[in-house]
Design a protein around this motif. Structure first.
Motif, short mmCIF file in Angstrom:
data_model
loop_
_atom_site.label_atom_id
_atom_site.label_comp_id
_atom_site.label_asym_id
_atom_site.label_seq_id
_atom_site.Cartn_x
_atom_site.Cartn_y
_atom_site.Cartn_z
N PRO A 253 0.82 -1.22 0.00
CA PRO A 253 0.00 0.00 0.00
C PRO A 253 0.85 1.27 0.00
O PRO A 253 0.74 2.12 0.88
N LEU A 254 1.71 1.39 -1.02
CA LEU A 254 2.62 2.52 -1.11
C LEU A 254 2.30 3.34 -2.36
O LEU A 254 1.81 2.81 -3.36
N GLN A 255 2.60 4.63 -2.30
CA GLN A 255 2.48 5.48 -3.47
C GLN A 255 3.55 5.09 -4.49
O GLN A 255 4.56 4.48 -4.16
N TYR A 256 3.32 5.48 -5.76
CA TYR A 256 4.32 5.18 -6.78
C TYR A 256 5.67 5.81 -6.41
O TYR A 256 6.71 5.19 -6.57
N ILE A 257 5.64 7.04 -5.93
CA ILE A 257 6.86 7.76 -5.58
C ILE A 257 6.72 8.28 -4.15
O ILE A 257 5.77 9.00 -3.83
N SER A 258 7.67 7.93 -3.29
CA SER A 258 7.71 8.44 -1.91
C SER A 258 9.12 8.94 -1.64
O SER A 258 10.11 8.28 -2.00
N HIS A 259 9.22 10.10 -1.04
CA HIS A 259 10.56 10.62 -0.70
C HIS A 259 10.90 10.18 0.72
O HIS A 259 10.25 10.57 1.69
N ILE A 260 11.94 9.34 0.86
CA ILE A 260 12.35 8.86 2.18
C ILE A 260 13.72 9.39 2.58
O ILE A 260 14.20 9.11 3.68
N GLY A 261 14.37 10.16 1.68
CA GLY A 261 15.65 10.77 2.02
C GLY A 261 16.78 9.75 2.00
O GLY A 261 16.63 8.60 1.62
N THR A 262 17.94 10.22 2.46
CA THR A 262 19.12 9.35 2.54
C THR A 262 19.09 8.61 3.87
O THR A 262 19.13 9.22 4.93
N ASN A 263 19.01 7.29 3.80
CA ASN A 263 18.91 6.45 4.99
C ASN A 263 20.13 5.53 5.05
O ASN A 263 20.20 4.54 4.33
#
Length: 269
Positions: free
Chosen positions: A101-111
């Motif tokens: 259940p995720l969006q096509y594009i998600s910004h999660i940053g540098t992890n």
């Protein structure tokens, strides 16, 4: 999916992995994916088309393309993309395909932790030592957990406080002791009120609620073993009052402690 996804019982089947460093002419030809594509962008940019939408993805973006989706991609020549890409199927314990259940594009940053897992997967994938696919699947499970935790866990703060992480480690090792907010605050040189607020903000629970949750989870394991009575389990898990323990256990787990024991220890026929 219409029904709620059971995150505890997801089984990934990895088909393809690559640490992608494209050339200026790189592209993904338009196609319908027979798998889930999760791509984590490390550097640069690219243009992705997913179903009927076109996106410019950037450093720190996570791309999630569902199974049976239209997919195409091209480089942006003056800022070439570098990414980790995994193609896999996801099933539940009954073998049915499920989607994320995720969006096509998600910004999660540098992890850095996520990058370290991808680097470990990359190493195992290239070496192909004994049983490497088993280890790669395990790493993929950890990657998926980290992604889902960051994007879907409502009780998760943007950045975990190391003092609370260390507190939880200590609680997990000393759950039966009479731990208090005051004692834990002293360990980290914090005022008890500040520590209590920090703990609740980070975990979504008060210190006492979290400690009780750890105790009850361990109590459930002991009861399922069938090796201890309810009274013995209560004492081992830091509860001096068996009636209080039973009340909490039923409220948390939905059944009394004795029922948990009976469920797990059925006589042989």
């Amino acid at each position: 999916m219409a029904e709620e996804l059971d995150f505890n019982n997801l089984i990934p089947e990895l088909h393809y992995y690559i640490h992608r460093k494209p050339t200026p002419g790189w592209k993904i030809e338009p196609c319908i994916t027979a798998f889930i594509d999760i791509t984590y962008v490390m550097e640069g940019k690219a243009e992705y088309t997913i179903n009927d939408q076109t996106y410019i993805v950037n450093k720190g973006d996570l791309i999630c393309i569902p199974q049976n989706s239209y997919r195409a991609a091209t480089t942006i020549p003056d800022d070439l993309i570098e990414c980790y890409a995994t193609n896999f199927l996801l099933r539940n314990q009954t073998g049915q395909n499920v989607s994320l259940p995720l969006q096509y594009i998600s910004h999660i940053g540098t992890n850095p932790q996520l990058i370290a897992l991808y680097n470990e997967m990359h190493s195992e994938w290239l070496q192909q030592n004994f049983g490497y696919m088993l280890k790669v699947r395990a790493i993929l499970c950890m990657i998926l957990h980290m992604i889902l935790d960051q994007l879907l866990n409502r009780n998760r703060t943007g950045q975990d406080d190391p003092r609370i992480k260390n507190s939880i480690r200590y609680m997990s090792a000393h759950y039966w002791e009479n731990l208090t907010t005051e004692e834990m605050a002293r360990r980290f040189h914090l005022h008890p009120a500040y520590y209590g607020n920090l703990f609740q903000k980070t975990t979504g629970m008060t210190f006492k609620q979290y400690l009780i949750s750890i105790r009850l989870n361990y109590a459930e394991n002991l009861l399922k073993s069938g090796e201890y009575s309810v009274g013995e389990v209560a004492l081992q898990c830091g509860f001096s009052d068996i009636f209080y323990f039973s009340k909490l256990f039923k409220a948390k787990k939905g059944i009394p402690p004795s029922a948990c024991f009976l469920e797990e220890k059925k006589p042989l026929k």
